[in-house]
Design a protein around this motif. Structure first.
Motif, PDB file in Angstrom:
ATOM      1  N   SER A  24       0.838  -1.199   0.000  1.00  0.00           N
ATOM      2  CA  SER A  24       0.000   0.000   0.000  1.00  0.00           C
ATOM      3  C   SER A  24       0.874   1.250   0.000  1.00  0.00           C
ATOM      4  N   GLY A  25       0.416   2.274  -0.709  1.00  0.00           N
ATOM      5  CA  GLY A  25       1.144   3.538  -0.684  1.00  0.00           C
ATOM      6  C   GLY A  25       1.011   4.253  -2.018  1.00  0.00           C
ATOM      7  N   LEU A  26       1.314   5.532  -1.991  1.00  0.00           N
ATOM      8  CA  LEU A  26       1.249   6.365  -3.197  1.00  0.00           C
ATOM      9  C   LEU A  26       2.526   7.202  -3.278  1.00  0.00           C
ATOM     10  N   ILE A  27       3.198   7.115  -4.416  1.00  0.00           N
ATOM     11  CA  ILE A  27       4.378   7.965  -4.659  1.00  0.00           C
ATOM     12  C   ILE A  27       3.981   9.067  -5.643  1.00  0.00           C
ATOM     13  N   ALA A  84       3.275  -1.174  -9.412  1.00  0.00           N
ATOM     14  CA  ALA A  84       1.807  -1.341  -9.403  1.00  0.00           C
ATOM     15  C   ALA A  84       1.350  -2.735  -8.960  1.00  0.00           C
ATOM     16  N   PRO A  85       1.948  -3.822  -9.474  1.00  0.00           N
ATOM     17  CA  PRO A  85       1.473  -5.144  -9.049  1.00  0.00           C
ATOM     18  C   PRO A  85       1.721  -5.413  -7.561  1.00  0.00           C
ATOM     19  N   LEU A  86       2.580  -4.607  -6.951  1.00  0.00           N
ATOM     20  CA  LEU A  86       2.905  -4.801  -5.529  1.00  0.00           C
ATOM     21  C   LEU A  86       2.079  -3.874  -4.638  1.00  0.00           C
ATOM     22  N   GLY A  87       1.066  -3.245  -5.224  1.00  0.00           N
ATOM     23  CA  GLY A  87       0.118  -2.457  -4.430  1.00  0.00           C
ATOM     24  C   GLY A  87       0.535  -1.013  -4.210  1.00  0.00           C
ATOM     25  N   VAL A  88       1.626  -0.578  -4.852  1.00  0.00           N
ATOM     26  CA  VAL A  88       2.094   0.801  -4.661  1.00  0.00           C
ATOM     27  C   VAL A  88       1.711   1.622  -5.903  1.00  0.00           C
ATOM     28  N   ARG A  89       0.962   2.702  -5.681  1.00  0.00           N
ATOM     29  CA  ARG A  89       0.474   3.528  -6.790  1.00  0.00           C
ATOM     30  C   ARG A  89       1.418   4.721  -7.013  1.00  0.00           C
ATOM     31  N   SER A  90       1.325   5.297  -8.196  1.00  0.00           N
ATOM     32  CA  SER A  90       2.214   6.421  -8.538  1.00  0.00           C
ATOM     33  C   SER A  90       1.449   7.490  -9.280  1.00  0.00           C
ATOM     34  N   LEU A  91       1.848   8.724  -9.037  1.00  0.00           N
ATOM     35  CA  LEU A  91       1.267   9.868  -9.746  1.00  0.00           C
ATOM     36  C   LEU A  91       2.405  10.795 -10.163  1.00  0.00           C
ATOM     37  N   LEU A  92       2.519  11.024 -11.473  1.00  0.00           N
ATOM     38  CA  LEU A  92       3.495  11.991 -11.985  1.00  0.00           C
ATOM     39  C   LEU A  92       2.770  13.316 -12.187  1.00  0.00           C
ATOM     40  N   ALA A 133      -6.556  15.729  -2.620  1.00  0.00           N
ATOM     41  CA  ALA A 133      -7.832  15.076  -2.968  1.00  0.00           C
ATOM     42  C   ALA A 133      -7.572  13.763  -3.710  1.00  0.00           C
ATOM     43  N   LEU A 134      -6.634  13.766  -4.654  1.00  0.00           N
ATOM     44  CA  LEU A 134      -6.341  12.545  -5.426  1.00  0.00           C
ATOM     45  C   LEU A 134      -5.813  11.433  -4.525  1.00  0.00           C
ATOM     46  N   ALA A 135      -5.062  11.825  -3.499  1.00  0.00           N
ATOM     47  CA  ALA A 135      -4.469  10.821  -2.603  1.00  0.00           C
ATOM     48  C   ALA A 135      -5.539  10.041  -1.842  1.00  0.00           C
ATOM     49  N   SER A 136      -6.753  10.581  -1.772  1.00  0.00           N
ATOM     50  CA  SER A 136      -7.838   9.884  -1.062  1.00  0.00           C
ATOM     51  C   SER A 136      -8.666   9.014  -1.987  1.00  0.00           C
ATOM     52  N   GLN A 137      -8.398   9.088  -3.292  1.00  0.00           N
ATOM     53  CA  GLN A 137      -9.203   8.301  -4.232  1.00  0.00           C
ATOM     54  C   GLN A 137      -8.624   6.899  -4.401  1.00  0.00           C
ATOM     55  N   VAL A 171      -6.066   6.422  -8.895  1.00  0.00           N
ATOM     56  CA  VAL A 171      -5.228   7.608  -9.100  1.00  0.00           C
ATOM     57  C   VAL A 171      -4.741   7.582 -10.548  1.00  0.00           C
ATOM     58  N   PRO A 172      -4.932   8.688 -11.311  1.00  0.00           N
ATOM     59  CA  PRO A 172      -4.461   8.665 -12.706  1.00  0.00           C
ATOM     60  C   PRO A 172      -2.932   8.640 -12.730  1.00  0.00           C
ATOM     61  N   PRO A 173      -2.351   8.167 -13.839  1.00  0.00           N
ATOM     62  CA  PRO A 173      -0.878   8.142 -13.887  1.00  0.00           C
ATOM     63  C   PRO A 173      -0.262   9.528 -13.900  1.00  0.00           C
ATOM     64  N   ARG A 174      -1.000  10.504 -14.458  1.00  0.00           N
ATOM     65  CA  ARG A 174      -0.443  11.861 -14.620  1.00  0.00           C
ATOM     66  C   ARG A 174      -1.453  12.926 -14.250  1.00  0.00           C
ATOM     67  N   LEU A 175      -0.912  14.038 -13.750  1.00  0.00           N
ATOM     68  CA  LEU A 175      -1.718  15.243 -13.567  1.00  0.00           C
ATOM     69  C   LEU A 175      -0.957  16.393 -14.228  1.00  0.00           C
TER      70      LEU A 175
END
Ligand code: NJP
Length: 271
Positions: free
Chosen positions: A127-130, A167-175, A232-236, A239-243
């Motif tokens: 779990s987590g978001l970078i 991603a397959p290890l449950g860690v999401r990313s946002l550029l 806000a995105l961190a609570s969804q 998460v899209p790959p890019r903003l």
């Protein structure tokens, strides 16, 4: 307790805005900067959910220590905001090799140091978001921004691939690719300029410096608004790959995509 955030470059600009927005959302933030005092003061020292630590992102050992301390104290790192960075502005040939390397040391290798330090804690919890603060200059390069863009293109290439590994290890990313934001970014407090005098470029450089000085402090992008979007995105769940943030950034990126389409089509015509 809400989410646990680790933010780099929290002493000023976008990092400070993200720290404040996450605190306002009720989350806990480990705010880091080259001076912990500067991060604490910038992000309001009275908040008991704010923890300031010293971190120069070019110091890999320090990044490991900050990640370990955060995980030990709070049990998790839910969101990493890899934000710290600066720009070497000016024409390529006016930079020393040392200046170019310094740009990569901070924007690319420093950012990698922090991700490398934090990712194991996220993988362990699946779990987590970078969140990686790149730039529209990571998608489009222009004269005067070649060195900065090179570092941000590298961030894009690295993170686009690393995100797929995580991603397959449950860690999401946002550029995140902002356009011009009203921060210290273009100020002499942050930006450096090429130091080698080359008469051939003198006139173009004078125009470029006038553009930078004119834009400093009047950039269209509001860092507080981008910070709110990121929180806000961190609570969804999704998460899209890019903003790509700001009308300017969307215009430049869109024009680049169109140019690329045409160049690819022309390449096909050429056989
Ligand atoms: O800039 P600024 P931003 N280790 O100058 C820190 C990207 N971006 O908020 O110098 C640790 O107000 C510095 O700390 P200190 C940009 O590339 C911006 O706009 O010690 N920290 C300060 O907190 C960057 O990645 C625009 O006080 C280090 C912070 O970084 C991110 O946004 C457009 C450090 C810089 O604050 C934040 O920059 C765009 C180090 N070695 C992308 N070196 C824009 N503003 O227009 C620096 O597309 N810092």
């Amino acid at each position: 307790m809400g989410k646990i955030w680790l933010v780099t470059g929290a002493s000023r600009g976008l990092g400070r805005a993200i720290t404040r927005a996450a605190l306002d959302a009720g989350d806990t933030v480990v705010a880091t900067a080259r001076s912990a005092d500067a991060a604490r003061e910038a992000c309001e020292g009275e908040n008991d959910r704010l923890h300031a630590l010293t971190l120069d992102i070019t110091d890999a050992e320090a990044a490991n220590a900050v990640a370990a301390e955060t995980a030990a104290r709070f049990g998790a790192i839910d969101v990493l905001v890899n934000n710290a960075g600066y720009a070497e502005l000016g024409f390529f040939e006016t930079f020393t090799d040392a200046a170019v390397r310094r740009q990569f040391e901070v924007n690319l290798f420093g950012t990698m140091n922090v991700a490398r330090a934090v990712a194991p804690y996220m993988r362990a919890r699946h779990s987590g978001l970078i969140v990686t603060i790149s730039s529209v200059s990571g998608l489009v390069s222009n004269g005067g921004g070649a060195v900065y863009s090179a570092s941000k293109f590298a961030v894009e290439g690295w993170m686009e691939g690393f995100a797929q590994e995580l991603a397959p290890l449950g860690v999401r990313s946002l550029l995140v690719e902002p356009g011009m934001l009203r921060t210290d970014f273009m100020d002499r407090k942050s930006a450096s300029f090429g130091s080698i005098d080359i008469p051939d470029y003198a006139e173009a450089i004078a125009q470029y410096r006038a553009f930078v000085d004119g834009a400093n402090g009047t950039q269209p992008g509001n860092p507080a608004l981008l910070a709110e979007r990121i929180v806000a995105l961190a609570s969804q769940d999704e998460v899209p790959p890019r903003l790509v943030f700001g009308d300017d950034a969307r215009q430049w990126a869109g024009a680049k995509v169109e140019r690329l389409r045409q160049e690819i089509a022309r390449s096909a015509d050429l056989g």
